[in-house]
Design an enzyme around this catalytic site. Structure first.
Site, PDB file in Angstrom:
ATOM      1  N   GLY A  55     -16.216 -26.078 -33.150  1.00  0.00           N
ATOM      2  CA  GLY A  55     -18.065 -26.144 -32.949  1.00  0.00           C
ATOM      3  C   GLY A  55     -18.732 -27.096 -33.544  1.00  0.00           C
ATOM      4  O   GLY A  55     -18.009 -27.896 -34.361  1.00  0.00           O
ATOM      5  N   CYS A  82     -10.054 -25.407 -34.876  1.00  0.00           N
ATOM      6  CA  CYS A  82     -11.128 -26.364 -35.530  1.00  0.00           C
ATOM      7  C   CYS A  82     -11.849 -25.808 -36.423  1.00  0.00           C
ATOM      8  O   CYS A  82     -11.663 -25.002 -36.932  1.00  0.00           O
ATOM      9  CB  CYS A  82     -11.673 -27.014 -33.977  1.00  0.00           C
ATOM     10  SG  CYS A  82     -12.013 -28.717 -34.889  1.00  0.00           S
ATOM     11  N   TYR A  83     -13.187 -25.758 -35.272  1.00  0.00           N
ATOM     12  CA  TYR A  83     -14.171 -25.192 -36.223  1.00  0.00           C
ATOM     13  C   TYR A  83     -13.847 -23.436 -36.858  1.00  0.00           C
ATOM     14  O   TYR A  83     -13.626 -22.588 -37.906  1.00  0.00           O
ATOM     15  CB  TYR A  83     -15.584 -25.198 -35.729  1.00  0.00           C
ATOM     16  CG  TYR A  83     -16.468 -24.481 -37.060  1.00  0.00           C
ATOM     17  CD1 TYR A  83     -17.574 -24.585 -37.886  1.00  0.00           C
ATOM     18  CD2 TYR A  83     -16.622 -22.981 -36.035  1.00  0.00           C
ATOM     19  CE1 TYR A  83     -18.618 -24.483 -38.414  1.00  0.00           C
ATOM     20  CE2 TYR A  83     -17.693 -22.136 -36.979  1.00  0.00           C
ATOM     21  CZ  TYR A  83     -18.932 -22.893 -37.784  1.00  0.00           C
ATOM     22  OH  TYR A  83     -19.095 -21.941 -39.469  1.00  0.00           O
ATOM     23  N   HIS A 167      -6.649 -29.610 -30.990  1.00  0.00           N
ATOM     24  CA  HIS A 167      -7.180 -28.301 -29.596  1.00  0.00           C
ATOM     25  C   HIS A 167      -6.551 -28.533 -28.675  1.00  0.00           C
ATOM     26  O   HIS A 167      -6.710 -29.120 -27.706  1.00  0.00           O
ATOM     27  CB  HIS A 167      -8.688 -29.045 -28.881  1.00  0.00           C
ATOM     28  CG  HIS A 167      -9.522 -29.135 -29.520  1.00  0.00           C
ATOM     29  ND1 HIS A 167     -10.815 -28.143 -29.921  1.00  0.00           N
ATOM     30  CD2 HIS A 167     -10.494 -29.924 -31.283  1.00  0.00           C
ATOM     31  CE1 HIS A 167     -11.983 -27.895 -30.601  1.00  0.00           C
ATOM     32  NE2 HIS A 167     -10.992 -29.618 -31.026  1.00  0.00           N
ATOM     33  N   GLU A 169      -6.368 -27.307 -25.666  1.00  0.00           N
ATOM     34  CA  GLU A 169      -7.095 -26.513 -25.205  1.00  0.00           C
ATOM     35  C   GLU A 169      -6.676 -27.535 -23.856  1.00  0.00           C
ATOM     36  O   GLU A 169      -7.368 -27.312 -22.613  1.00  0.00           O
ATOM     37  CB  GLU A 169      -8.340 -25.696 -24.947  1.00  0.00           C
ATOM     38  CG  GLU A 169      -9.453 -26.475 -25.516  1.00  0.00           C
ATOM     39  CD  GLU A 169      -9.899 -26.144 -26.867  1.00  0.00           C
ATOM     40  OE1 GLU A 169      -8.710 -25.843 -27.114  1.00  0.00           O
ATOM     41  OE2 GLU A 169     -10.545 -26.536 -27.546  1.00  0.00           O
ATOM     42  N   SER A 221     -26.591 -23.180   2.058  1.00  0.00           N
ATOM     43  CA  SER A 221     -26.721 -25.104   2.306  1.00  0.00           C
ATOM     44  C   SER A 221     -25.374 -25.280   3.164  1.00  0.00           C
ATOM     45  O   SER A 221     -25.574 -26.467   3.085  1.00  0.00           O
ATOM     46  CB  SER A 221     -26.845 -25.748   0.587  1.00  0.00           C
ATOM     47  OG  SER A 221     -25.551 -25.727   0.486  1.00  0.00           O
ATOM     48  N   GLY A 222     -24.274 -23.808   2.780  1.00  0.00           N
ATOM     49  CA  GLY A 222     -23.576 -24.425   3.174  1.00  0.00           C
ATOM     50  C   GLY A 222     -22.377 -25.556   2.755  1.00  0.00           C
ATOM     51  O   GLY A 222     -21.054 -25.554   3.226  1.00  0.00           O
ATOM     52  N   GLY A 223     -23.309 -25.260   1.532  1.00  0.00           N
ATOM     53  CA  GLY A 223     -21.924 -26.227   0.377  1.00  0.00           C
ATOM     54  C   GLY A 223     -20.952 -25.393  -0.406  1.00  0.00           C
ATOM     55  O   GLY A 223     -21.112 -23.719   0.435  1.00  0.00           O
ATOM     56  N   VAL A 224     -20.319 -26.022  -0.812  1.00  0.00           N
ATOM     57  CA  VAL A 224     -19.298 -24.169  -1.365  1.00  0.00           C
ATOM     58  C   VAL A 224     -19.510 -23.231  -1.779  1.00  0.00           C
ATOM     59  O   VAL A 224     -19.488 -22.220  -1.993  1.00  0.00           O
ATOM     60  CB  VAL A 224     -18.339 -25.781  -1.694  1.00  0.00           C
ATOM     61  CG1 VAL A 224     -16.992 -24.026  -2.606  1.00  0.00           C
ATOM     62  CG2 VAL A 224     -17.761 -26.070  -1.364  1.00  0.00           C
ATOM     63  N   ASP A 225     -20.248 -24.180  -3.402  1.00  0.00           N
ATOM     64  CA  ASP A 225     -20.821 -22.823  -4.046  1.00  0.00           C
ATOM     65  C   ASP A 225     -21.496 -21.893  -3.839  1.00  0.00           C
ATOM     66  O   ASP A 225     -21.410 -20.461  -4.207  1.00  0.00           O
ATOM     67  CB  ASP A 225     -21.272 -23.900  -5.234  1.00  0.00           C
ATOM     68  CG  ASP A 225     -20.642 -24.568  -6.010  1.00  0.00           C
ATOM     69  OD1 ASP A 225     -19.089 -24.526  -5.628  1.00  0.00           O
ATOM     70  OD2 ASP A 225     -20.908 -25.400  -6.372  1.00  0.00           O
ATOM     71  N   SER A 226     -22.519 -22.119  -2.884  1.00  0.00           N
ATOM     72  CA  SER A 226     -23.409 -21.250  -1.965  1.00  0.00           C
ATOM     73  C   SER A 226     -23.346 -20.177  -1.561  1.00  0.00           C
ATOM     74  O   SER A 226     -23.454 -19.675  -1.116  1.00  0.00           O
ATOM     75  CB  SER A 226     -25.141 -21.837  -1.808  1.00  0.00           C
ATOM     76  OG  SER A 226     -24.735 -22.595  -0.906  1.00  0.00           O
ATOM     77  N   SER A 227     -21.846 -21.304  -0.278  1.00  0.00           N
ATOM     78  CA  SER A 227     -21.470 -19.887   0.615  1.00  0.00           C
ATOM     79  C   SER A 227     -20.118 -19.218  -0.103  1.00  0.00           C
ATOM     80  O   SER A 227     -20.733 -17.658   0.575  1.00  0.00           O
ATOM     81  CB  SER A 227     -20.802 -21.072   1.431  1.00  0.00           C
ATOM     82  OG  SER A 227     -20.932 -22.327   2.017  1.00  0.00           O
ATOM     83  N   LYS A 367     -14.721 -25.781 -10.087  1.00  0.00           N
ATOM     84  CA  LYS A 367     -15.353 -25.702  -9.272  1.00  0.00           C
ATOM     85  C   LYS A 367     -13.854 -25.359  -8.635  1.00  0.00           C
ATOM     86  O   LYS A 367     -14.043 -24.720  -7.067  1.00  0.00           O
ATOM     87  CB  LYS A 367     -15.428 -26.902  -8.704  1.00  0.00           C
ATOM     88  CG  LYS A 367     -16.096 -28.341  -7.387  1.00  0.00           C
ATOM     89  CD  LYS A 367     -17.215 -27.799  -6.962  1.00  0.00           C
ATOM     90  CE  LYS A 367     -17.785 -27.650  -5.545  1.00  0.00           C
ATOM     91  NZ  LYS A 367     -19.478 -27.783  -5.392  1.00  0.00           N
TER      92      LYS A 367
END
Ligand code: XMP
Length: 511
Positions: A55, A82-83, A167, A169, A221-227, A367
Site C-alpha cells: 500500500g 511490503c506495507y 513483491h 507477485e 456487444s458481441g465482445g468477449v466480456d459482455s458475451s 482478460k
C-alpha cells in the site's frame, strides 16, 4: 462454496488483484477484500491463509490503514507483503523506519536460515522492491530469513506469520511464484484443486441466490466480456435474462450475423435476445460529422438512446449486467489521466435505465481468465479469442465523414486483411490488427482506366497492455497478397498503405 480459499486483504497497493490472480494460477481460489473486513467476517469466510497487500502509506501516518491485532491470534497463516509486512512488524512490536535510500526495482536478497516460504529457492535471488519505509527491527520472537544491502529485514517469520518486504507477485521477482506456492501449499496446506469450472459453478450458484426470480437486462456487444457475462447469467437464471444487442451498423463484416447466430433464439444458448438494427439512425446522426471526438460522443449517446428505448419495452428490470473486468476497474479507479478519447463502453446506461443494482460477475478477473471462463461455458473459440474492438466501431476507423458506402469499403478491406493474416499464421502473434479508411483519394490506373479512389491503411501492433504498442512487422510476401487482394476485390480502393507508428506518439486506433 470453496473449501480452500486464500483471502487477500487490500491495503491499497497497485498489485492487489495480481496477487489473487497468482494464487488462482496455483489452482487455489482467492478473493481480494478491503483491509477493514471485520474479524467476524474473516472467521466466517474461513480462509486457509491470509495475505496482506502492499500500500502507498507509511504505517505511522495518521489514518494509515490498519487492522485488529487479534487477527494474528486466529491461527490462520498470514503473509504480509511490503506495507503488509511493515504493518505486521509495527503491530507486533517491531520497528519500522524511513529508509535513507528507497529501494526500487530489482534487488538481490540473501536468504538465511531455514524457511518453508523459501523452500527450493536459491540462497541469493532477485526480487522486486518498491518501498521507502522498511522494517529496521523485527518484533521479538521473529526470525529474520532474508536481507538485502539496504534492507536488514527483507523477510521475517514467526510460527505461521510471514512477512516479505518485496513483491513476490510481480514477474521481476524471479522465484516469486515459488514463494507464493510455498505459502499456499506448504504453509497453508492447500492442495490446489480449484479450476475455472469451479468459478463458473460458484458464480452460477451465487447469481441464482442473489437474483431469485428477478428480471435482468444485459447490453450484449458481441465482445468477449459482455458475451461471457451474458452466458454466465443465462446459465444461472435462463429466461429471466434479456440481452439487447444494438447493431449500430458500424460493426465488422458479418459480425452482426455472427452474434445473432450464437446468442440469438436459434443459437445454442436460446437466450432471450433482442436485436435492434439501428444502423439507419446512426448513419443519419453521423452525417457531415468529421471530428473523431464528436463521432464518439454521437455514437455513445445514440447507443444509450436506442438501448433505453428497447429496454423500456421490456418493462421494469431488477438488475443490469455489465461485463466489467478487473483492468477496467483499475483504469476507472485512477480517473485522473487526461481525456485522450472518450471511451464508449456503455458506461452511460446506469443513468437511464431503472434498476436496483448492477451485476458485474467478471469484475475480479483478468482478460485471459475471462477467456478461460468463456471456453468453460462452451462459447466458440472464434468469439472467445476475438481481438478488442472499440465500442464506436468502424465509425472511428474512417477518417472524415462516415457514410454507408465508406463503411462497406472498409468492411471488405478489413475482412481480407484479417483473413490473410490469419491464414498466414501471423495473426496469433499480434496484439491488434485492422484496416482503416483514410479520407484521401488519389489517382491510379486499373485496366486502361484512370481511377480516383480511396487509400486504405493497414495497422497491426504488438502490445501487452494496450497502453503502449509497437507497430508490428508483417512479412512482405503476406503484405503483397493482402494488397493485391484488396485493390482487386474491393471497389473504391486503389492504394494500400501501412501504418509504421507506435503508441505513443500515435494511438492504436486510427481516427
Ligand atoms: P487507443 O486507440 O486509445 O486504443 O490506443 C487502446 C485500446 O482501446 C480500444 N478502444 C476502445 N475500446 N471502447 C472500447 O471498448 C472505445 O471507445 C475504445 N476506443 C479504443 C482500442 O481498440 C485499443 O484496443
Amino acid at each position: 462454496m470453496q473449501k480452500e480459499k486464500i483471502l487477500v486483504l487490500d491495503f491499497g497497493g497497485q498489485y492487489n488483484e495480481l496477487i489473487a490472480r497468482r494464487v488462482r494460477e496455483l489452482s487455489v481460489y482467492c478473493e481480494v477484500h478491503p483491509y477493514n473486513m471485520s474479524l467476524n467476517k474473516i472467521k466466517e469466510y474461513n480462509p486457509k491463509g491470509i495475505i496482506f497487500t502492499g500500500g502507498p502509506n507509511s504505517c505511522y501516518a495518521k489514518d494509515a490503514p490498519t487492522i485488529d491485532k487479534k487477527i494474528f491470534e486466529l491461527n490462520i497463516p498470514i503473509l504480509g507483503i511490503c506495507y503488509g509486512s511493515q504493518l505486521m512488524a509495527n503491530l507486533l512490536g517491531g520497528t519500522v523506519s524511513k529508509a535513507k535510500i528507497s529501494e526500487y526495482g530489482k534487488t538481490e536478497i540473501n536468504i538465511i536460515g531455514e524457511s518453508k516460504l523459501f523452500d527450493d529457492c536459491h540462497r541469493q535471488t532477485i526480487v522486486w522492491m518498491s518501498h521507502t519505509d522498511y522494517i529496521s527491527k523485527a518484533p521479538e520472537g521473529f526470525q529474520v530469513t532474508a536481507f538485502s544491502n539496504d534492507c536488514p529485514v527483507a523477510a521475517m517469520e514467526k510460527d505461521n506469520l510471514y512477512a516479505v518486504q518485496f513483491h513476490p507477485e510481480v514477474m521481476h521477482t524471479v522465484e516469486g511464484m515459488l514463494m507464493l506456492k510455498n505459502f499456499v501449499t506448504l504453509i497453508c496446506g492447500c492442495h490446489g484443486e480449484w479450476q475455472m469450472s469451479d468459478f463458473v459453478k460458484n458464480s452460477v450458484k451465487e447469481l441464482k441466490e442473489k437474483i431469485k426470480d428477478g428480471k435482468v437486462l444485459c447490453a450484449l456487444s458481441g465482445g468477449v466480456d459482455s458475451s461471457v457475462a451474458a452466458i454466465l447469467l443465462s446459465k444461472a437464471i435462463g429466461k429471466q435474462l434479456t440481452c439487447v444487442f444494438v447493431d449500430h451498423g458500424l460493426l465488422r463484416k458479418n459480425e452482426a450475423q455472427e452474434v445473432e447466430e450464437v446468442f440469438g433464439p436459434n443459437g445454442p444458448y436460446k437466450l432471450n435476445f433482442i436485436k435492434v438494427d439501428a444502423s439507419a439512425e446512426f448513419y443519419q446522426k453521423l452525417k457531415g460529422v468529421v471530428d473523431p471526438e464528436e463521432k464518439r460522443k454521437i455514437i455513445g449517446k445514440e447507443f444509450i438512446r436506442v438501448f433505453e428505448r428497447e429496454a423500456k419495452k421490456i418493462g421494469e428490470v431488477d438488475y443490469l449486467v455489465q461485463g466489467t473486468i478487473y483492468p477496467d476497474v483499475i483504469e476507472s479507479g485512477l480517473g485522473k489521466s487526461a481525456t485522450i478519447k472518450s471511451h464508449h463502453n456503455v458506461g452511460g446506461l446506469p443513468d437511464v435505465i431503472d434498476f436496483k443494482e448492477i451485476i458485474e460477475p467478471l469484475r475480479l478477473l483478468f482478460k485471459d481468465e475471462v477467456r478461460k471462463v468463456g471456453l468453460e461455458l462452451g462459447i466458440p473459440e472464434k468469439l472467445v479469442y476475438r481481438q478488442p474492438f472499440p465500442g464506436p466501431g468502424l465509425g472511428i476507423r474512417i477518417i472524415g465523414e462516415v457514410t454507408k458506402e465508406k463503411i462497406e469499403i472498409l468492411q471488405d478491406a478489413d475482412y481480407i486483411y484479417r483473413e490473410e493474416l490469419e491464414k498466414a499464421g501471423v495473426a496469433k502473434n499480434l496484439g491488434q490488427y485492422f484496416a482503416a479508411l483514410t479520407n484521401m483519394r488519389s489517382v491510379g490506373v486499373m485496366g486502361d482506366e484512370r481511377t480516383y479512389l480511396y487509400a486504405v491503411v493497414l495497422r497491426a501492433v504488438n502490445t501487452s497492455d494496450f497502453m503502449t504498442a509497437d507497430w508490428a512487422q508483417i512479412p512482405f510476401d503476406v503484405m503483397d497478397i493482402i494488397s493485391r487482394r484488396i485493390v482487386n476485390e474491393v471497389k473504391g480502393i486503389n492504394r494500400v498503405l501501412y501504418d509504421f507508428t507506435s503508441k505513443p506518439p500515435a494511438t492504436i486506433e486510427f481516427e
